[in-house]
Design a protein around this motif. Sequence first.
Motif, short mmCIF file in Angstrom:
data_model
loop_
_atom_site.label_atom_id
_atom_site.label_comp_id
_atom_site.label_asym_id
_atom_site.label_seq_id
_atom_site.Cartn_x
_atom_site.Cartn_y
_atom_site.Cartn_z
N THR A 1 16.82 -26.97 -47.68
CA THR A 1 17.05 -27.41 -49.06
C THR A 1 16.01 -28.43 -49.48
O THR A 1 15.83 -29.47 -48.84
CB THR A 1 18.46 -27.99 -49.21
N VAL A 2 15.34 -28.15 -50.58
CA VAL A 2 14.30 -29.02 -51.13
C VAL A 2 14.84 -29.83 -52.30
O VAL A 2 14.56 -31.02 -52.45
CB VAL A 2 13.08 -28.19 -51.58
N ALA A 3 15.63 -29.20 -53.17
CA ALA A 3 16.18 -29.88 -54.35
C ALA A 3 17.41 -29.11 -54.83
O ALA A 3 17.53 -27.90 -54.62
CB ALA A 3 15.14 -29.95 -55.47
N ILE A 4 18.33 -29.86 -55.48
CA ILE A 4 19.53 -29.26 -56.05
C ILE A 4 19.67 -29.77 -57.49
O ILE A 4 19.62 -30.98 -57.73
CB ILE A 4 20.80 -29.64 -55.26
N SER A 5 19.84 -28.87 -58.43
CA SER A 5 20.01 -29.26 -59.82
C SER A 5 21.24 -28.59 -60.42
O SER A 5 21.68 -27.53 -59.96
CB SER A 5 18.76 -28.92 -60.64
N ASP A 6 21.80 -29.22 -61.44
CA ASP A 6 22.99 -28.73 -62.12
C ASP A 6 22.55 -27.87 -63.31
O ASP A 6 21.95 -28.38 -64.26
CB ASP A 6 23.82 -29.92 -62.60
N VAL A 7 22.84 -26.57 -63.24
CA VAL A 7 22.48 -25.68 -64.34
C VAL A 7 23.72 -25.24 -65.12
O VAL A 7 23.67 -24.26 -65.87
CB VAL A 7 21.69 -24.45 -63.83
N THR A 8 24.81 -25.99 -64.97
CA THR A 8 26.02 -25.66 -65.73
C THR A 8 25.78 -25.71 -67.24
O THR A 8 26.22 -24.79 -67.96
CB THR A 8 27.17 -26.61 -65.36
N PRO A 9 25.10 -26.74 -67.77
CA PRO A 9 24.84 -26.74 -69.22
C PRO A 9 24.05 -25.52 -69.68
O PRO A 9 24.32 -24.96 -70.75
CB PRO A 9 24.04 -28.03 -69.43
N LEU A 10 23.09 -25.09 -68.87
CA LEU A 10 22.33 -23.88 -69.21
C LEU A 10 23.24 -22.67 -69.23
O LEU A 10 23.18 -21.84 -70.15
CB LEU A 10 21.21 -23.68 -68.20
N ALA A 11 24.11 -22.57 -68.24
CA ALA A 11 25.04 -21.44 -68.19
C ALA A 11 25.93 -21.41 -69.43
O ALA A 11 26.15 -20.35 -70.04
CB ALA A 11 25.90 -21.52 -66.93
N ARG A 12 26.43 -22.56 -69.82
CA ARG A 12 27.32 -22.62 -70.99
C ARG A 12 26.57 -22.28 -72.28
O ARG A 12 27.11 -21.61 -73.17
CB ARG A 12 27.92 -24.02 -71.09
N GLU A 13 25.31 -22.73 -72.38
CA GLU A 13 24.53 -22.44 -73.59
C GLU A 13 24.25 -20.95 -73.70
O GLU A 13 24.39 -20.36 -74.78
CB GLU A 13 23.22 -23.23 -73.56
N ILE A 14 23.84 -20.33 -72.60
CA ILE A 14 23.58 -18.89 -72.63
C ILE A 14 24.87 -18.13 -72.95
O ILE A 14 24.87 -17.19 -73.75
CB ILE A 14 23.00 -18.43 -71.29
N CYS A 15 25.97 -18.55 -72.33
CA CYS A 15 27.26 -17.90 -72.58
C CYS A 15 27.64 -17.97 -74.06
O CYS A 15 28.15 -17.00 -74.62
CB CYS A 15 28.33 -18.55 -71.72
N ALA A 16 27.38 -19.12 -74.69
CA ALA A 16 27.71 -19.27 -76.11
C ALA A 16 26.91 -18.30 -76.97
O ALA A 16 27.45 -17.69 -77.90
CB ALA A 16 27.45 -20.71 -76.54
N TYR A 17 25.62 -18.14 -76.65
CA TYR A 17 24.80 -17.18 -77.40
C TYR A 17 25.32 -15.76 -77.19
O TYR A 17 25.39 -14.98 -78.14
CB TYR A 17 23.34 -17.27 -76.96
N VAL A 18 25.68 -15.42 -75.96
CA VAL A 18 26.20 -14.09 -75.69
C VAL A 18 27.49 -13.87 -76.47
O VAL A 18 27.70 -12.81 -77.08
CB VAL A 18 26.44 -13.88 -74.17
N GLY A 19 28.35 -14.88 -76.47
CA GLY A 19 29.62 -14.77 -77.18
C GLY A 19 29.45 -14.56 -78.67
O GLY A 19 30.28 -13.90 -79.31
N SER A 20 28.39 -15.13 -79.22
CA SER A 20 28.14 -14.97 -80.66
C SER A 20 27.34 -13.71 -80.99
O SER A 20 27.07 -13.43 -82.16
CB SER A 20 27.38 -16.20 -81.19
N GLY A 21 26.95 -12.98 -79.96
CA GLY A 21 26.19 -11.75 -80.17
C GLY A 21 24.70 -11.93 -80.27
O GLY A 21 23.97 -10.96 -80.53
N ASP A 22 24.21 -13.15 -80.05
CA ASP A 22 22.78 -13.42 -80.15
C ASP A 22 22.14 -13.25 -78.77
O ASP A 22 21.81 -14.22 -78.08
CB ASP A 22 22.56 -14.84 -80.68
N LEU A 23 21.97 -12.00 -78.36
CA LEU A 23 21.45 -11.72 -77.02
C LEU A 23 19.98 -12.10 -76.88
O LEU A 23 19.53 -12.42 -75.78
CB LEU A 23 21.66 -10.25 -76.67
N ASP A 24 19.23 -12.05 -77.97
CA ASP A 24 17.82 -12.41 -77.89
C ASP A 24 17.66 -13.90 -77.53
O ASP A 24 16.84 -14.25 -76.66
CB ASP A 24 17.11 -12.14 -79.22
N SER A 25 18.44 -14.75 -78.18
CA SER A 25 18.37 -16.18 -77.86
C SER A 25 18.86 -16.43 -76.44
O SER A 25 18.30 -17.26 -75.72
CB SER A 25 19.20 -16.99 -78.86
N ALA A 26 19.90 -15.71 -76.03
CA ALA A 26 20.40 -15.85 -74.67
C ALA A 26 19.33 -15.46 -73.66
O ALA A 26 19.11 -16.16 -72.66
CB ALA A 26 21.65 -15.00 -74.48
#
Length: 216
Positions: free
Chosen positions: A150-175
């Motif tokens: 292991t070299v580094a660990i980062s939290d990508v939960t905010p990224l996951a939530r942001e992509i999920c929100a775009y998917v939920g709204s139908g904006d797959l290009d932004s996701a």
Amino acid sequence: MEDPQRGIRAVHAESTITVYQAYPPEIGGPAVRKGRFPAAWKRDRMTWIKPSFLWMMYRCGWGTKAGQETVLAVEISRGGFEWALGHACLSSYEPRVHADRAAWQRALKAAPARVQWDPERDLRLQPLPYRSLQLGLSGEAVRRYADEWTVAISDVTPLAREICAYVGSGDLDSAARLLPRERPYPAAEELLAHLRPSAGQRAAANSVAVSRADAG
């Protein structure tokens, strides 16, 4: 020859590859702060790492499933990752790979790592017609993963939530624009030869499938 059905696609640099895991906050939070897994993280159990971001999203429900609320991007050494691949066994019996079921069972029992080739997922988390690697680590491999690779660990939960929100709204290009840029991992053919059928076996299987289709 690359196997398009069973390839490794990942974010990788010259000396590292990024894999994903999801944990409850009491594990994920300290891991991010310290850059290492905390004492509460169990080294005596199997842990699965996933180079595919979208497969991790499928597994953890975009970080909403109980016990998987914190999504981690774990950057590990390519040397460690390839050691695990070289010492891995398929998690299920594959007649085109193993001599027989008994040989597979012996290999599985001895291996500190195991591999599954599971269907890759799209932005709606639906299966795609090709597979991605899931790598399970146990015993020596778990200890090496936590303490050496292991070299580094980062939290990508905010990224996951942001992509999920775009998917939920139908904006797959932004996701799609936010997705980690995964590309084929340059694993030597001999490194994966024991984890997938040979080119000849794949060609034979495809020939049988075509013949059956023609007969139908």
